[in-house]
Each structure stands twice: as C-alpha cells, then as structure tokens.
Design an enzyme around this catalytic site. Structure first.
Site, short mmCIF file in Angstrom:
data_model
loop_
_atom_site.label_atom_id
_atom_site.label_comp_id
_atom_site.label_asym_id
_atom_site.label_seq_id
_atom_site.Cartn_x
_atom_site.Cartn_y
_atom_site.Cartn_z
N ASP A 189 0.81 -1.22 0.00
CA ASP A 189 0.00 0.00 0.00
C ASP A 189 0.84 1.27 0.00
OD1 ASP A 189 -2.27 -1.60 0.09
OD2 ASP A 189 -2.28 -1.63 2.27
N LYS B 259 1.91 2.18 -5.09
CA LYS B 259 2.44 1.62 -6.35
C LYS B 259 1.52 1.94 -7.52
CE LYS B 259 2.44 -2.46 -4.38
NZ LYS B 259 2.18 -2.08 -2.99
N GLY C 140 -4.45 -4.28 -3.76
CA GLY C 140 -5.44 -3.24 -4.08
C GLY C 140 -4.66 -2.01 -4.47
N HIS C 141 -4.65 -1.70 -5.75
CA HIS C 141 -3.87 -0.57 -6.25
C HIS C 141 -4.83 0.54 -6.69
CE1 HIS C 141 -0.30 -3.48 -7.21
NE2 HIS C 141 -0.66 -3.48 -5.94
N GLN D 28 2.09 -6.04 -3.27
CA GLN D 28 2.53 -6.15 -1.87
C GLN D 28 3.83 -5.37 -1.65
OE1 GLN D 28 1.36 -9.35 -3.50
NE2 GLN D 28 -0.55 -8.52 -2.76
P1 GDP Z 1 -0.69 0.37 -3.58
O1 GDP Z 1 -1.29 -0.90 -3.09
O2 GDP Z 1 0.78 0.43 -3.32
O3 GDP Z 1 -1.01 0.68 -5.01
O4 GDP Z 1 -1.34 1.53 -2.70
P2 GDP Z 1 -2.90 1.69 -2.31
O5 GDP Z 1 -3.63 2.14 -3.51
O6 GDP Z 1 -3.38 0.48 -1.62
O7 GDP Z 1 -2.81 2.80 -1.20
C1 GDP Z 1 -2.25 4.05 -1.46
C2 GDP Z 1 -3.31 5.13 -1.19
O8 GDP Z 1 -2.70 6.38 -1.11
C3 GDP Z 1 -4.34 5.24 -2.29
O9 GDP Z 1 -5.58 5.58 -1.73
C4 GDP Z 1 -3.81 6.37 -3.16
O10 GDP Z 1 -4.83 7.08 -3.86
C5 GDP Z 1 -3.22 7.26 -2.10
N1 GDP Z 1 -2.06 8.05 -2.53
C6 GDP Z 1 -1.08 7.74 -3.41
N2 GDP Z 1 -0.16 8.71 -3.45
C7 GDP Z 1 -0.56 9.66 -2.59
C8 GDP Z 1 0.01 10.91 -2.15
O11 GDP Z 1 1.08 11.33 -2.55
N3 GDP Z 1 -0.70 11.61 -1.21
C9 GDP Z 1 -1.87 11.16 -0.69
N4 GDP Z 1 -2.48 11.91 0.22
N5 GDP Z 1 -2.42 10.01 -1.08
C10 GDP Z 1 -1.76 9.25 -2.00
P1 IMO Z 2 -0.82 -4.14 -2.25
O1 IMO Z 2 -0.38 -4.72 -3.57
C1 IMO Z 2 -0.93 -4.49 2.08
C2 IMO Z 2 -1.01 -8.52 3.75
C3 IMO Z 2 -2.26 -8.94 4.50
C4 IMO Z 2 -1.64 -9.86 5.54
C5 IMO Z 2 -0.56 -10.57 4.76
C6 IMO Z 2 -0.96 -11.93 4.22
O2 IMO Z 2 -2.11 -3.42 -2.31
O3 IMO Z 2 0.29 -3.37 -1.63
P2 IMO Z 2 -2.54 -12.64 2.21
O4 IMO Z 2 -3.98 -12.41 1.97
O5 IMO Z 2 -1.64 -12.12 1.15
O6 IMO Z 2 -2.23 -14.07 2.54
O7 IMO Z 2 -2.21 -11.84 3.56
O8 IMO Z 2 -0.23 -9.72 3.69
N1 IMO Z 2 -1.20 -8.04 2.37
C7 IMO Z 2 -1.14 -6.75 2.02
N2 IMO Z 2 -0.97 -5.64 2.76
N3 IMO Z 2 -1.01 -4.39 0.74
C8 IMO Z 2 -1.14 -5.49 -0.02
O9 IMO Z 2 -1.12 -5.45 -1.37
C9 IMO Z 2 -1.26 -6.74 0.61
N4 IMO Z 2 -1.43 -8.00 0.18
C10 IMO Z 2 -1.37 -8.79 1.26
O10 IMO Z 2 -2.89 -7.84 5.06
O11 IMO Z 2 -1.02 -9.09 6.54
MG MG Z 3 -2.82 -1.55 -1.84
#
Ligand code: GDP
Ligand code: IMO
Ligand code: MG
Length: 417
Positions: free
Chosen positions: A15, A18, A42-43, A221
């Site tokens: 999270d 990415k 979840g991206h 991840q």
């Molecule tokens: P990922 O799994 O690495 O793709 O990240 P996620 O999408 O799960 O979580 C990142 C969250 O931060 C998302 O809700 C993005 O919209 C938000 N985000 C990304 N870059 C920024 C930033 O520079 N500032 C803020 N406030 N939010 C951001």
């Molecule tokens: P993105 O790509 C954050 C975490 C779960 C748990 C552990 C194992 O959005 O960054 P699983 O269901 O994979 O067996 O769970 O890994 N986890 C993540 N945490 N971002 C993710 O993906 C994750 N994918 C798995 O919360 O701790």
């Molecule tokens: Mg994510």
C-alpha cells in the site's frame, strides 16, 4: 540487444502507492505486467475526480493505448478477475493472461479463512482471499493453471478427485466437497469469458522486448511481506521483491532495467506481525486519518507509524533499487515533529539491519522538524525547506536518490527530479 523492462516494487508492507506510480509511468510504456500476488493487492489510481481500485488487472489499463499482461507468477481468481474486467471496455488485444498462472478458486478462500480461524490469536491477518492456499497448491504441485480452462471436463474431474483424496481435511475445515456437474458449469462460465485472453505470455513478453517496446513490471505487496525476505510468517505467500519479476514472467535478470522502489514518507501495515516503528498514540491516529489509511481490498484500518530507514536499506539492497518514489509526503503536513526509525534495539543492543526475527525489536528514533504544506506541490524547489531537509536526510540514510515525490493521490501531483 532487446529492450530492458523497468520495474516497480513496494519497499514497505504494501500500500505504498504503487498504483499511482505505475499509472504515471504507464503513460510512457507499451506494456504493464503483473508478476506476483493475487487479488489481495489493491492498487488505487486517481485521475481527476475518478478513482479506480485494481486488484488483478495491471494498473496500465487506464492508458487506452497500453497493453497489459498477467504473468505466470500471479494467482488468479477467475470470478474476481471477470468482475474487475467489467469496469473496462475494449479489453481484447490489450489484456493477456498467462496460461501458466495458477487458478485461485473459491475453495482456496474458504481454506484461508478456516486456517485463520483455527490459528486464533496467532492469525496472520490475511486478506482471506485464498492467496496462501492457492500458492500452497502450486508449490505442492496440486494446483491448476489457467491453461486447463481449455478442457473443463478434465479439470472438474481432477478437482473433485483431489477433494475425495483429502475429504477428511476439508470436512474438518468446513469446506464443502464440490459436486462435479456444478463445478463444471462454474468452470465453463469462467472459460467462456477468459479463454480469448489466455496465451503464452512468456513468448509474448520476449517478443515485445525484442521489438524494442517499453515494458513496465508492476509489483504487488511489499518487501517486508515477501515470503523469504519479510517478517515470516506474517507475510504473503509470494516473492514480492525484484527477483520475483523474473520467475513470475519468464524473464532473466539481464532483462531488467531501472528499478523504482515505492515507499511512503511514513509507514503502514495491515494485518498482524512485527512493525517496530508503529505509533500507538495520537500521531498514529493522525497519520491514519490524514492518509485515509484503510485497506483498498478489505477496508481494514491500517496500522500507522514512522518511516523505517533500517527496513528501507534492507529493501533497497534486496531489490536493487535505482531510485525511490517517496509517496504521501503531504500526509505529514502540519506535524510539528517527524520521527524516523534509524536503528532497532533488541535486548538492549542497537542494530542497523533487519534481523532474523523482528518481533522483539523496538525503534530508535531521530526527530526532524515538520512543515506546513506540501500538498499538491509539483516542483521540488517549491517544497518547504524542512521537507527538503527531511527528504535529503532519508536519501542519505538509505543511500538512494528519491527521484519521484508524490504530494496527493492525483496523477498530476507528482514531482519528478
Ligand atoms: P498500492 O497498493 O501500493 O497501489 O497503494 P494503495 O492504492 O493500496 O494505497 C495508497 C493510497 O494512497 C491510495 O488511496 C492512493 O490514492 C493514495 N495516494 C497515493 N499517493 C498519494 C500521495 O502522494 N498523497 C496522498 N495523500 N495520497 C496518496
Ligand atoms: P498491495 O499490492 C498491504 C497482507 C495482508 C496480511 C498478509 C498476508 O495493495 O500493496 P494474504 O492475503 O496475502 O495471505 O495476507 O499480507 N497483504 C497486504 N498488505 N497491501 C497489499 O497489497 C497486501 N497483500 C497482502 O494484510 O497481513
Ligand atoms: Mg494496496
């Protein structure tokens, strides 16, 4: 010589943001490829007032000219993939699924949830999507690959036979034994939609690189969730680090080009397991609130804390990071002081590396002066001096340049240095 593929990987516990950077870079790449993980990922991508959450489809899908590959290293849930596909038009000829990707079926999720229940307070805190059981079947050589959807009669028979052999285990876990005819109907439904997309993506990516096309590899991840290099057993079940991109797509190490590691300006983790720089007080609350730190996949509140320079050095080395994208700098806006974990203390001894077990480690901090506002900033020189000092200090600590700084969720609010 063929073109090299650029790579994006998460450096923390997932999270990191990415999705935003993949989408940003996808504008200048012909192909975006996922190589590991499943719909535990979840991206999030924000373009203007539209927000997309992608779980399995590569984050290049929002580039209308871009093509997208789901590699063999991914575990793919057909039902979830089909649901995700329905958000987009014109996917034919721009979405390709590896025939060698392993299938994640609904029973994998039931097994995942049953195991977590049985673990009680030792639960990993998985997403409950079935990731561990699907990779487990792959490694135990009892999994099923997407290519098998071409003969659903044979596939249904194999699955039912497997359940018969392991009937006692499934009964204890409360996982129902599938009825062959019903299972075949379900598999036929998947095959009908997905068959046109299932190809030999290994040959495809080789061809694409030989044709000098630009390829971007999208990690899922993060490094600290890697099956080998993370905080085992509180990890996911795949190789999330750079090396996974080779195995997960059929590339060799020489095919890899620039590696961009994604890191938040602070730290979060969702699920259980060690997190030395976690903040249990008001600051942690504020990071969660300001950063909207709730999981994209499960909606769970993310645990929040400070940038961990020790874990980051580990991640930079294991991934071969060329540049870091520092995300969510704006979330630190308004904090009078900002802490950074510069070492761990274990049994009274300070160490500067990630040890075998992080469970007993506590963070040793260095404190930096905060700033008022970076939100929406698009030029490095316009950042407040204390924000620049913070970034430069982090660069020094991890020995890597922060070539990209992100100051809001929006695609445009990105500083390229
Ligand atoms: P990922 O799994 O690495 O793709 O990240 P996620 O999408 O799960 O979580 C990142 C969250 O931060 C998302 O809700 C993005 O919209 C938000 N985000 C990304 N870059 C920024 C930033 O520079 N500032 C803020 N406030 N939010 C951001
Ligand atoms: P993105 O790509 C954050 C975490 C779960 C748990 C552990 C194992 O959005 O960054 P699983 O269901 O994979 O067996 O769970 O890994 N986890 C993540 N945490 N971002 C993710 O993906 C994750 N994918 C798995 O919360 O701790
Ligand atoms: Mg994510």
């Amino acid at each position: 010589m063929s073109k090299k593929a650029d790579l994006i990987v998460g450096l923390q516990w997932g999270d990191e943001g990415k999705g935003k950077i993949v989408d940003h870079m996808a504008q200048t790449h012909d192909y975006v490829c996922r190589f590991a993980g499943g719909h535990n990922a979840g991206h999030t991508i924000v373009v203007g007032d539209k927000k997309y959450a992608l779980h399995l489809i590569p984050s290049g899908i929002l580039n209308p000219k871009g093509k997208n590959i789901v590699g063999n290293g991914v575990v793919l849930s057909p039902v979830d993939f089909i649901k995700e596909m329905s958000q987009f038009d014109n996917l034919e000829d721009r979405l390709f699924i590896s025939d060698k990707a392993h299938m994640l079926l609904p029973y994998h999720a039931l097994i995942d949830q049953a195991r977590e229940r049985m673990k009680g307070d030792k639960a990993i805190g998985t997403t409950g999507k079935g990731i561990g059981p699907a990779y487990g079947d792959k490694i135990a050589r009892v999994g099923h690959r997407m290519g098998e959807l071409h003969d659903t009669e044979k596939l249904a028979t194999k699955i039912v036979d497997f359940f018969e052999v392991n009937r006692a285990i499934f009964e204890v876990m409360g996982v129902p034994i599938p009825v062959k005819d019903e299972l075949k109907v379900e598999l036929d439904g998947y095959a009908k939609v997905l068959a046109p997309y299932i190809v030999d993506t290994t040959q495809l990516i080789w061809r694409v690189l030989d044709d000098d096309k630009r390829v971007l590899l999208e990690g899922a991840q993060g490094t600290m969730l890697d099956i080998d290099h993370g905080t085992y057993p509180y990890v996911t079940s795949s190789t999330t680090v750079s090396a996974g991109a080779c195995a997960g797509l059929g590339l060799n190490p020489k095919d890899l080009g620039k590696v961009t590691g994604i890191a938040k300006a602070y730290c979060t983790r969702v699920g259980n397991g060690p997190f030395p720089s976690e903040d249990f007080g008001e600051d942690g609350e504020l990071l969660r609130k300001n950063g909207h730190e709730f999981g994209t996949t499960t909606g769970r509140p993310r645990r929040c804390g400070w940038f961990d320079a020790v874990a980051m050095r580990h991640a930079v080395r294991v991934n071969g990071v060329d540049q870091v994208a520092l995300m969510k700098l704006d979330v630190l806006d308004g904090f009078p002081e900002i802490k950074v974990c510069v070492a761990y203390e274990i049994e009274g001894k300070e160490i500067d590396y990630v040890p075998y077990d992080l469970e007993e480690a506590t963070a040793v901090y260095k404190t930096f002066k905060g700033w008022d506002k970076t939100e929406g900033c698009r030029v490095f020189d316009e950042l407040p001096q204390t924000a620049k000092d913070y970034i430069e200090a982090l660069e020094e600590m991890i020995g890597t340049k922060m070539g990209i700084i992100s100051t809001s969720p929006d695609r445009e609010d990105t500083i390229i240095r």
